[in-house]
Design an enzyme around this catalytic site. Sequence first.
Site, PDB file in Angstrom:
ATOM      1  N   ASP A  97      13.850   8.149   7.023  1.00 18.34           N
ATOM      2  CA  ASP A  97      14.838   8.493   7.471  1.00 18.34           C
ATOM      3  C   ASP A  97      16.050   8.250   6.596  1.00 18.34           C
ATOM      4  O   ASP A  97      16.613   7.111   6.670  1.00 18.34           O
ATOM      5  CB  ASP A  97      15.342   8.354   9.092  1.00 18.34           C
ATOM      6  N   ALA A  98      16.287   9.090   5.652  1.00 20.86           N
ATOM      7  CA  ALA A  98      17.351   8.598   4.379  1.00 20.86           C
ATOM      8  C   ALA A  98      18.242   9.745   4.352  1.00 20.86           C
ATOM      9  O   ALA A  98      19.153   9.250   3.592  1.00 20.86           O
ATOM     10  CB  ALA A  98      16.325   8.359   3.135  1.00 20.86           C
ATOM     11  N   LYS A  99      18.158  11.087   4.891  1.00 22.34           N
ATOM     12  CA  LYS A  99      19.211  11.976   4.943  1.00 22.34           C
ATOM     13  C   LYS A  99      19.876  12.331   3.506  1.00 22.34           C
ATOM     14  O   LYS A  99      21.008  12.287   3.236  1.00 22.34           O
ATOM     15  CB  LYS A  99      20.504  11.588   6.151  1.00 22.34           C
ATOM     16  N   ARG A 100      18.734  12.343   2.502  1.00 22.51           N
ATOM     17  CA  ARG A 100      19.365  12.292   1.177  1.00 22.51           C
ATOM     18  C   ARG A 100      19.960  13.878   0.878  1.00 22.51           C
ATOM     19  O   ARG A 100      19.523  14.870   1.595  1.00 22.51           O
ATOM     20  CB  ARG A 100      18.262  12.200   0.157  1.00 22.51           C
ATOM     21  N   THR A 127      13.834  12.963   5.761  1.00 24.13           N
ATOM     22  CA  THR A 127      15.285  13.847   6.372  1.00 24.13           C
ATOM     23  C   THR A 127      16.025  13.915   5.306  1.00 24.13           C
ATOM     24  O   THR A 127      16.304  13.171   4.372  1.00 24.13           O
ATOM     25  CB  THR A 127      15.697  13.136   7.284  1.00 24.13           C
TER      26      THR A 127
END
Length: 281
Positions: A97-100, A127
Amino acid sequence: MSGLEPFGVRLRRAMDERGPLCVGIDPHASLLAEWGLNDDVVGLERFSRTVVEAVADRVAVLKPQSAFFERFGSRGVAVLEKSVAEARAAGALVVMDAKRGDIGSTMAAYAESFLHKDAPLFSDALTVSPYLGYGSLSPAVALARESGAGLFVLALTSNPEGGEVQHAVRPDGRNVGATMLAHLAAENTGEEPLGSFGAVVGATLGDLSVYDLDINGPLLAPGIGAQGATPADLPGVFGAAVRNVVPNVSRGVLRHGPDTVALRDAAERFAEEIRRAVTSP
């Protein structure tokens, strides 16, 4: 490139065998304190190792939140690397879960950090944020396909602020969230038994029947537990797509630590409640 089966194939098998529960690894300062741990790298390592030891051999997915490791610098990232490797070795799929989200070579570098088979942080899925345009994700899509990994794209998130972007209506009359779902459905066309490109869709959003959630891919659903949604809510939110939902529970499980037996029992309770909810006639 990696020899791995596609993420969607591996995820479907893990969900069918272990149930669809995803447990977050979110070592924020208040939770470390609740466990009686210091807010330092030693506490971080103890926390992460305990969660992995307790549940990685029995849940389908573990989802470490990268930010809570990055805040400790290189030593925190080293803990994250170890946690990812140990979780995968125990049979759990890891969603980072890093939402890059970025463009061009920068997006490609983010993808290589988490989706290249030789990367120290290689994860089964990542993510990502599409709000520089869905096309900006192309490097991550290409590398995920090549490596047998997957993506979870922010589409209809549970935070109230998300609506000002995700509910904005485009000239074609479709809102932005629905547009992201349509892009993902196109990515997953023809994939069996499940595509590798999923959406993040909040379990707290209520009836989503106005959206086409049948993207032939997984739906990562935060919001179960501390945010107020329950396993019983899932069919009402996701409708016919509920079988492809990967419900994420973080604090609802983690608050039972540091006792590994209590963590394991909490995860198994949630897994069973979710299994019943998504398979009920």
